[in-house]
Scaffold this active site. Structure first.
Site, PDB file in Angstrom:
ATOM      1  N   GLU A  17      -7.052   6.905  10.809  1.00  0.00           N
ATOM      2  CA  GLU A  17      -7.246   7.412  12.069  1.00  0.00           C
ATOM      3  C   GLU A  17      -6.306   8.410  12.310  1.00  0.00           C
ATOM      4  O   GLU A  17      -6.472   9.515  12.631  1.00  0.00           O
ATOM      5  CB  GLU A  17      -7.502   6.488  13.540  1.00  0.00           C
ATOM      6  CG  GLU A  17      -8.503   5.741  13.454  1.00  0.00           C
ATOM      7  CD  GLU A  17      -8.206   4.304  12.545  1.00  0.00           C
ATOM      8  OE1 GLU A  17      -8.878   3.428  12.600  1.00  0.00           O
ATOM      9  OE2 GLU A  17      -7.239   4.206  11.851  1.00  0.00           O
ATOM     10  N   LYS A  47     -10.891   4.764   2.177  1.00  0.00           N
ATOM     11  CA  LYS A  47     -10.095   4.263   1.418  1.00  0.00           C
ATOM     12  C   LYS A  47     -10.970   3.539   0.241  1.00  0.00           C
ATOM     13  O   LYS A  47     -11.976   2.512   0.729  1.00  0.00           O
ATOM     14  CB  LYS A  47      -9.104   3.148   1.996  1.00  0.00           C
ATOM     15  CG  LYS A  47      -8.051   2.533   1.238  1.00  0.00           C
ATOM     16  CD  LYS A  47      -7.511   1.320   1.944  1.00  0.00           C
ATOM     17  CE  LYS A  47      -6.428   2.142   2.686  1.00  0.00           C
ATOM     18  NZ  LYS A  47      -5.338   1.378   3.173  1.00  0.00           N
ATOM     19  N   GLU A  97       0.945  -1.308   0.092  1.00  0.00           N
ATOM     20  CA  GLU A  97      -0.016   0.007  -0.009  1.00  0.00           C
ATOM     21  C   GLU A  97       0.819   1.208  -0.044  1.00  0.00           C
ATOM     22  O   GLU A  97       0.375   2.261  -0.515  1.00  0.00           O
ATOM     23  CB  GLU A  97      -1.135  -0.040   1.190  1.00  0.00           C
ATOM     24  CG  GLU A  97      -1.970  -1.212   1.000  1.00  0.00           C
ATOM     25  CD  GLU A  97      -2.803  -1.045   2.563  1.00  0.00           C
ATOM     26  OE1 GLU A  97      -4.191  -0.767   2.205  1.00  0.00           O
ATOM     27  OE2 GLU A  97      -2.277  -1.322   3.360  1.00  0.00           O
TER      28      GLU A  97
END
Length: 118
Positions: free
Chosen positions: A72, A98, A21
Site C-alpha cells: 500500500e 507480489k 523478504e
C-alpha cells in the site's frame, strides 16, 4: 477524456514485513491506469501533449526500488509521483502484485489497488 494503461510492469524488489523478504526479494507486477484529457494529443501528434508512458514506467521502477513493508505504501508513492509529474492526469489507479507471496499456501499472487483523483 481518455485512458492510458501500462500492464504487467515486471520488477524484482525487496518489500515485505518479513526480514527475509527485504534480503531475498521477490517478483512483482505493477499495473497503472491513468485518466487524462487526450484530445490535444490526438490532434497534435506531439508527445508533450500527452502522458509519457516511458516516464510512468520510470516512476514505477524507481519507487519499487525503495524498500517498504507494505505494498500500500509503495502504491501511494507511485500515485503521488505520477500526480506530481503529470499535470494532465485527473485520476490514476495502481495495482501492485507480489508474485508467489510467502504465506504458507498455494497462492499465485497477492495484489493491492489504490486510486487517487485530482
Amino acid at each position: 477524456m481518455g485512458k492510458i494503461k501500462l500492464s504487467n510492469i515486471k520488477v524484482y524488489a525487496y518489500h515485505g514485513c518479513l526480514r527475509e523478504e527485504s534480503i531475498i526479494g521477490s517478483d512483482y507486477s505493477v499495473d497503472v491506469e491513468l485518466v487524462a484529457d487526450l484530445t490535444k494529443a490526438s490532434i497534435s501528434d506531439d508527445l508533450e501533449d500527452t502522458v509519457d508512458y516511458v516516464l510512468i514506467n520510470h516512476i514505477v521502477k524507481e519507487e519499487m526500488a525503495i524498500k517498504s513493508k507494505l505494498l500500500e505504501h509503495v502504491a501511494k508513492r507511485i500515485l503521488d509521483r505520477i500526480f506530481d509529474s503529470c499535470g494532465s492526469v485527473s485520476k490514476a489507479e495502481v495495482r501492485v502484485s507480489k508474485i508467489n507471496p510467502p504465506i504458507n499456501g498455494d497462492v499465485e499472487m497477492v495484489s493491492i489497488n489504490l486510486q487517487l483523483t485530482r
